[in-house]
Design a protein around this motif. Sequence first.
Motif, PDB file in Angstrom:
ATOM      1  N   GLU A  69       0.849  -1.215   0.000  1.00  0.00           N
ATOM      2  CA  GLU A  69       0.000   0.000   0.000  1.00  0.00           C
ATOM      3  C   GLU A  69       0.879   1.257   0.000  1.00  0.00           C
ATOM      4  OE1 GLU A  69      -0.408  -2.446   2.188  1.00  0.00           O
ATOM      5  OE2 GLU A  69      -2.360  -3.293   1.613  1.00  0.00           O
ATOM      6  N   ARG A  83      -3.999  -8.645  -5.987  1.00  0.00           N
ATOM      7  CA  ARG A  83      -3.975  -7.792  -4.794  1.00  0.00           C
ATOM      8  C   ARG A  83      -3.238  -6.480  -5.092  1.00  0.00           C
ATOM      9  NH1 ARG A  83       0.101  -8.077   0.173  1.00  0.00           N
ATOM     10  NH2 ARG A  83       1.396  -7.984  -1.669  1.00  0.00           N
ATOM     11  N   ASP A  84      -2.090  -6.591  -5.750  1.00  0.00           N
ATOM     12  CA  ASP A  84      -1.311  -5.390  -6.080  1.00  0.00           C
ATOM     13  C   ASP A  84      -2.064  -4.521  -7.091  1.00  0.00           C
ATOM     14  OD1 ASP A  84       0.495  -6.559  -4.414  1.00  0.00           O
ATOM     15  OD2 ASP A  84       2.081  -6.818  -5.912  1.00  0.00           O
ATOM     16  N   HIS A 108      -5.287  -4.209  -7.413  1.00  0.00           N
ATOM     17  CA  HIS A 108      -6.353  -3.515  -6.691  1.00  0.00           C
ATOM     18  C   HIS A 108      -5.773  -2.308  -5.937  1.00  0.00           C
ATOM     19  CE1 HIS A 108     -10.017  -2.936  -4.484  1.00  0.00           C
ATOM     20  NE2 HIS A 108      -9.372  -3.035  -3.343  1.00  0.00           N
ATOM     21  N   CYS A 109      -4.651  -2.547  -5.303  1.00  0.00           N
ATOM     22  CA  CYS A 109      -4.012  -1.512  -4.505  1.00  0.00           C
ATOM     23  C   CYS A 109      -3.598  -0.306  -5.362  1.00  0.00           C
ATOM     24  CB  CYS A 109      -2.802  -2.168  -3.853  1.00  0.00           C
ATOM     25  SG  CYS A 109      -2.121  -1.216  -2.584  1.00  0.00           S
TER      26      CYS A 109
END
Length: 215
Positions: free
Chosen positions: A167, A199-200, A202-203
């Motif tokens: 993040e 995940r990355d 989305h971040c």
Amino acid sequence: LNLLLQAELSESELVAVEQLAQQPFFTINNTKVVLWLGDITSLKIDAIVNAANSQLLGCFQPLHECIDNAIHSKAGVQVRDDCHTIMQKQNMLEGTGCAKVTRAYNLPSKFVIHTVGPIVQGELTKAHRKGLATSYQSCLEVCAQIEPIRSIAFCSISTGVFGYPIEEAADTAVTTVCEWLKNNQNQLDYVVFNVFSDRDHHCYQLFIEEMLCRI
Ligand code: AR6
């Protein structure tokens, strides 16, 4: 061996920068900024960024699934030879935040920009944030100095083995690159944030949306 490596990626598996532009993008000073999920070694783009270590000679663990291994093994030994020459001339370890460029040899891209991001063990500090921002800036400065480089794909520097929280890293990556593009007009046609997991992705998407609200 080089011919074999080259044959590994068929033309249909390569991703050209024009294809990337079909992804949603935003523009800063005529530079298109794209978020893309996939393997950086399949990109047919001017320059890709390698997350290296301070020796700049590739990863020490051959089976490790880091980007350094992916790039060195697909580019061929010439990249290591070029890095070795650079390091011999320099005669000291590569500092955090610095960047060096080599040709990309068997990769579909033209150049590899090797940068050393900060190592995070424990709490994230100002020095880590500065080190990461400097890595992004140094890569962009290399592009500005090498005329044929009009497009660059960044991996998410330091967020694997080096332990930088994704993040925080995504925030610094997006903020630093956008700031640089605002201050440096007409240097690049495309900047790609290349992520390697959902995940990355989305971040980064969250930080890009936030950034778009600010500009
Ligand atoms: N394409 C795109 N991104 C990738 C790929 C790929 N093929 N492979 C990994 N990533 P890391 P670091 C992403 O660990 O944290 C090496 O041993 C990965 O998901 O490769 O800067 C070096 O020699 C992550 O988001 O680099 C150094 O010792 C990002 O690339 C050390 O690792 C960076 O993960 C550098 O650690």
